[in-house]
Design an enzyme around this catalytic site. Structure first.
Site, PDB file in Angstrom:
ATOM      1  N   GLU A  84       0.833  -1.199   0.000  1.00 36.56           N
ATOM      2  CA  GLU A  84       0.000   0.000   0.000  1.00 36.56           C
ATOM      3  C   GLU A  84       0.864   1.243   0.000  1.00 36.56           C
ATOM      4  O   GLU A  84       0.356   2.357   0.120  1.00 36.56           O
ATOM      5  CB  GLU A  84      -0.955  -0.010   1.183  1.00 36.56           C
ATOM      6  CG  GLU A  84      -0.281  -0.112   2.534  1.00 36.56           C
ATOM      7  CD  GLU A  84      -1.291  -0.108   3.667  1.00 36.56           C
ATOM      8  OE1 GLU A  84      -1.934   0.931   3.829  1.00 36.56           O
ATOM      9  OE2 GLU A  84      -1.413  -1.126   4.352  1.00 36.56           O
ATOM     10  N   CYS A 116      -3.476  -3.319   4.285  1.00 37.50           N
ATOM     11  CA  CYS A 116      -2.588  -4.367   4.832  1.00 37.50           C
ATOM     12  C   CYS A 116      -2.972  -5.764   4.354  1.00 37.50           C
ATOM     13  O   CYS A 116      -2.249  -6.726   4.630  1.00 37.50           O
ATOM     14  CB  CYS A 116      -2.615  -4.356   6.347  1.00 37.50           C
ATOM     15  SG  CYS A 116      -2.050  -2.819   7.056  1.00 37.50           S
ATOM     16  N   HIS A 240      -2.838 -10.072  12.222  1.00 40.85           N
ATOM     17  CA  HIS A 240      -2.242  -8.832  11.701  1.00 40.85           C
ATOM     18  C   HIS A 240      -1.967  -7.927  12.907  1.00 40.85           C
ATOM     19  O   HIS A 240      -2.852  -7.726  13.747  1.00 40.85           O
ATOM     20  CB  HIS A 240      -3.197  -8.152  10.718  1.00 40.85           C
ATOM     21  CG  HIS A 240      -2.782  -6.749  10.393  1.00 40.85           C
ATOM     22  ND1 HIS A 240      -1.551  -6.454   9.850  1.00 40.85           N
ATOM     23  CD2 HIS A 240      -3.410  -5.545  10.581  1.00 40.85           C
ATOM     24  CE1 HIS A 240      -1.445  -5.143   9.702  1.00 40.85           C
ATOM     25  NE2 HIS A 240      -2.552  -4.569  10.140  1.00 40.85           N
TER      26      HIS A 240
HETATM   27  P1  HMG Z   1      -3.934   6.599  21.362  1.00 41.91           P
HETATM   28  O1  HMG Z   1      -4.499   7.939  21.250  1.00 41.91           O
HETATM   29  O2  HMG Z   1      -2.519   6.470  21.807  1.00 41.91           O
HETATM   30  O3  HMG Z   1      -4.900   5.640  22.220  1.00 41.91           O
HETATM   31  O4  HMG Z   1      -4.033   5.907  19.947  1.00 41.91           O
HETATM   32  P2  HMG Z   1      -5.237   5.554  23.761  1.00 41.91           P
HETATM   33  O5  HMG Z   1      -5.170   6.876  24.416  1.00 41.91           O
HETATM   34  O6  HMG Z   1      -6.516   4.793  23.785  1.00 41.91           O
HETATM   35  O7  HMG Z   1      -4.054   4.669  24.413  1.00 41.91           O
HETATM   36  C1  HMG Z   1      -3.710   3.414  23.907  1.00 41.91           C
HETATM   37  C2  HMG Z   1      -3.645   2.413  25.068  1.00 41.91           C
HETATM   38  O8  HMG Z   1      -2.661   2.846  26.021  1.00 41.91           O
HETATM   39  C3  HMG Z   1      -4.958   2.265  25.858  1.00 41.91           C
HETATM   40  O9  HMG Z   1      -5.083   0.888  26.195  1.00 41.91           O
HETATM   41  C4  HMG Z   1      -4.690   3.081  27.129  1.00 41.91           C
HETATM   42  O10 HMG Z   1      -5.466   2.667  28.254  1.00 41.91           O
HETATM   43  C5  HMG Z   1      -3.229   2.784  27.337  1.00 41.91           C
HETATM   44  P3  HMG Z   1      -6.415   0.067  25.817  1.00 41.91           P
HETATM   45  O11 HMG Z   1      -7.532   0.762  26.522  1.00 41.91           O
HETATM   46  O12 HMG Z   1      -6.575   0.180  24.302  1.00 41.91           O
HETATM   47  O13 HMG Z   1      -6.142  -1.318  26.240  1.00 41.91           O
HETATM   48  N1  HMG Z   1      -2.512   3.770  28.175  1.00 41.91           N
HETATM   49  C6  HMG Z   1      -1.553   3.444  29.059  1.00 41.91           C
HETATM   50  N2  HMG Z   1      -1.035   2.256  29.436  1.00 41.91           N
HETATM   51  C7  HMG Z   1      -0.042   2.259  30.377  1.00 41.91           C
HETATM   52  N3  HMG Z   1       0.435   3.389  30.956  1.00 41.91           N
HETATM   53  C8  HMG Z   1      -0.051   4.597  30.607  1.00 41.91           C
HETATM   54  C9  HMG Z   1      -1.096   4.665  29.619  1.00 41.91           C
HETATM   55  N4  HMG Z   1      -1.804   5.682  29.052  1.00 41.91           N
HETATM   56  C10 HMG Z   1      -2.671   5.115  28.170  1.00 41.91           C
HETATM   57  N5  HMG Z   1       0.443   5.718  31.178  1.00 41.91           N
HETATM   58  C11 HMG Z   1      -4.057   4.208  18.293  1.00 41.91           C
HETATM   59  C12 HMG Z   1      -3.798   4.529  19.750  1.00 41.91           C
HETATM   60  C13 HMG Z   1      -3.780   2.744  18.050  1.00 41.91           C
HETATM   61  C14 HMG Z   1      -5.552   4.494  17.986  1.00 41.91           C
HETATM   62  C15 HMG Z   1      -3.143   5.107  17.407  1.00 41.91           C
HETATM   63  O14 HMG Z   1      -1.806   4.781  17.675  1.00 41.91           O
HETATM   64  C16 HMG Z   1      -3.431   4.966  15.940  1.00 41.91           C
HETATM   65  O15 HMG Z   1      -4.306   5.628  15.392  1.00 41.91           O
HETATM   66  N6  HMG Z   1      -2.653   4.081  15.213  1.00 41.91           N
HETATM   67  C17 HMG Z   1      -2.858   3.830  13.777  1.00 41.91           C
HETATM   68  C18 HMG Z   1      -4.125   3.041  13.507  1.00 41.91           C
HETATM   69  C19 HMG Z   1      -4.006   1.579  13.888  1.00 41.91           C
HETATM   70  O16 HMG Z   1      -2.935   1.042  14.092  1.00 41.91           O
HETATM   71  N7  HMG Z   1      -5.178   0.903  13.948  1.00 41.91           N
HETATM   72  C20 HMG Z   1      -5.222  -0.514  14.256  1.00 41.91           C
HETATM   73  C21 HMG Z   1      -6.424  -1.226  13.604  1.00 41.91           C
HETATM   74  S1  HMG Z   1      -6.548  -0.888  11.855  1.00 41.91           S
HETATM   75  C22 HMG Z   1      -5.302  -1.874  11.132  1.00 41.91           C
HETATM   76  O17 HMG Z   1      -4.780  -2.737  11.749  1.00 41.91           O
HETATM   77  C23 HMG Z   1      -4.941  -1.575   9.704  1.00 41.91           C
HETATM   78  C24 HMG Z   1      -3.633  -0.849   9.519  1.00 41.91           C
HETATM   79  O18 HMG Z   1      -2.563  -1.730   9.764  1.00 41.91           O
HETATM   80  C25 HMG Z   1      -3.545  -0.232   8.126  1.00 41.91           C
HETATM   81  C26 HMG Z   1      -3.889  -1.073   6.911  1.00 41.91           C
HETATM   82  O19 HMG Z   1      -4.715  -1.945   6.891  1.00 41.91           O
HETATM   83  O20 HMG Z   1      -3.330  -0.732   5.876  1.00 41.91           O
HETATM   84  C27 HMG Z   1      -3.464   0.323  10.485  1.00 41.91           C
END
Ligand code: HMG
Length: 403
Positions: A84, A116, A240
């Site tokens: 991609e 992906c 994945h």
């Molecule tokens: P974010 O804003 O960092 O999310 O974005 P958050 O605030 O919800 O924090 C993440 C986790 O950290 C949470 O855990 C928090 O509780 C925890 P969860 O509730 O999910 O279990 N947390 C802590 N833990 C320990 N100590 C702390 C602390 N503070 C918070 N102090 C997000 C996270 C993944 C959304 C962002 O990084 C993102 O947008 N990434 C890109 C999108 C992505 O990877 N999506 C995955 C599914 S889609 C996919 O897999 C396809 C893809 O590969 C592309 C394709 O297909 O081509 C992306």
């Protein structure tokens, strides 16, 4: 009529030599390091140097697969590159690989895309090509190669990465026989996309997690039918992995879907035990290299095969591929007798040796420079590099013939 055994004959992977430890990025962005190491489960991400792009990563993975399997270029009749993060809107990455790998002109090559999922789409197409008899005794080479990029300073920045996997698909495979029945799920969603004029992807992060889990549930239901729960009959489950915690969320969803008959505590106990045994040990490359988009699932397979070796022979593995947009597919396979010897030639662990760890300023310089070509400043043992881009044409240098 019985279906002939078809599957992965050999697997090769490649990861850039440069990496950014994510505690350094967390400190620079004012994010608690535990949010990344525990909240996302990620420790480092591979960073491509200016002499690397999706073509060089893919060619290096493919060269390693052909070498490890002792497969000559004239045995390949189909070359598919799933990516991609292509290098050109018209000219496919596959035609560069075709030349770099020294394949013969008697070969069909093209590039395909579905976020992906593109690598798995290529695998399924290649398997059908071999099963149909159209291969006439030849093998297919499917290369999944990507560089994951989001905006600097965004929360998604911690889920970048780069890497490639190459799968040689053939009859009577020496590594993994793939089962004919798979389960699929498709739905048009805006969870992650990259308009044609952008290098960095756009993402609705939390929604993308929900889309992934919905696709898993749908593909699993289509795969399983009335069969026994996969959690009870697989030696490993690979998901994945855009970030390692996603695989944990996915496995919890799988257990919930497969064992609704269990009460809360029993379900949690099954989830914890099966996650520790079947899923977590195979996430190491994702923890170290980050999201490798199309290659991510197959980096997990490489780590599993290499680490468990002969102990896997005769055992089943379940795999879930997800591509945003979205498409999910759940499929399975059985490790072949003698597969341990082939797995031992993948060399996955060695790719993490002697990595050059960047500081944040160096990483940002690499991102700003992009893939402009150049001479490697480290000996990365690679088959080829991007030497330059002139008149909108990409030029690659090759170290040696691969066969
Ligand atoms: P974010 O804003 O960092 O999310 O974005 P958050 O605030 O919800 O924090 C993440 C986790 O950290 C949470 O855990 C928090 O509780 C925890 P969860 O509730 O999910 O279990 N947390 C802590 N833990 C320990 N100590 C702390 C602390 N503070 C918070 N102090 C997000 C996270 C993944 C959304 C962002 O990084 C993102 O947008 N990434 C890109 C999108 C992505 O990877 N999506 C995955 C599914 S889609 C996919 O897999 C396809 C893809 O590969 C592309 C394709 O297909 O081509 C992306």
């Amino acid at each position: 009529m019985s279906t002939p055994d078809v599957g992965i004959d050999q697997l090769g992977i490649y990861i850039p030599r440069h990496a950014l430890p994510l505690d350094r990025l967390a400190a620079a962005r004012g994010v608690p390091p535990e949010k990344i190491s525990i909240g996302l489960g990620a420790l480092a991400m591979a960073v491509p140097a200016p002499w690397e792009d999706t073509v060089t990563l893919g060619a290096n993975a493919a060269a390693r697969a052909l070498r490890a399997g002792g497969i000559a270029p004239d045995e390949i009749g189909l070359l598919v590159v799933g990516t991609e993060t292509a290098v050109d809107h018209a000219k496919p990455a596959s035609i560069f690989l075709h030349e770099l790998l020294g394949l013969t002109s008697r070969c069909r090559t093209f590039e395909l895309k579905h976020a992906c999922y593109g690598g798995t789409a290529g695998v399924m197409m290649a398997v059908d090509w071999v099963r149909s008899g159209a291969a006439r005794g030849r093998k297919a080479l499917v290369v999944a190669t990507d560089i994951a990029r989001y905006d600097l300073g965004s929360s998604a920045e911690f889920t970048q990465g780069a890497g490639a996997a190459a799968l040689v698909i053939g009859a009577a495979p020496r590594l993994l026989t793939l089962d004919a029945g798979t389960g699929v799920y498709a739905s048009n969603v805006w969870d992650f996309w990259r308009p044609l004029d952008r290098r960095e992807a756009l993402v609705d992060g939390k929604f993308s997690v929900d889309c992934y889990l919905d696709a898993l549930a749908g593909a699993l239901a289509d795969y399983r039918g009335d069969a026994a729960p996969v959690v009870d009959r697989m030696a490993a489950l690979l998901y994945h992995t855009p970030f390692p915690k996603m695989a944990q969320k996915a496995h919890r969803r799988l257990v919930e879907r497969e064992r609704p008959d269990l009460d809360g505590d029993a379900q949690t106990a099954l989830f914890e035990r099966s996650y520790a045994e079947l899923v977590e040990p195979w996430l190491w490359l994702a923890r170290q290299a980050g999201n490798t988009y199309t290659a991510s699932l197959y980096l997990g397979l490489a780590w599993l095969a290499e680490q468990r070796g002969a102990a896997l022979e005769g055992h089943d593995v379940g795999l879930f591929s997800y591509g945003s947009g979205c498409q999910g597919e759940f499929f399975s396979g059985r490790f072949a007798a003698g597969s341990g010897a082939h797995a031992g030639r993948i060399g996955a662990a060695a790719l993490l040796d002697d990595r050059v760890l960047l500081d944040v300023a160096q990483y940002e310089d690499f991102v700003r420079e992009g893939a402009r070509g150049g001479t490697p400043s480290v000996d990365d043992g690679a088959l080829c590099h991007l030497t330059g881009v002139r008149d909108h044409k990409r030029h690659y240098g090759r170290q040696e013939a691969i066969a």
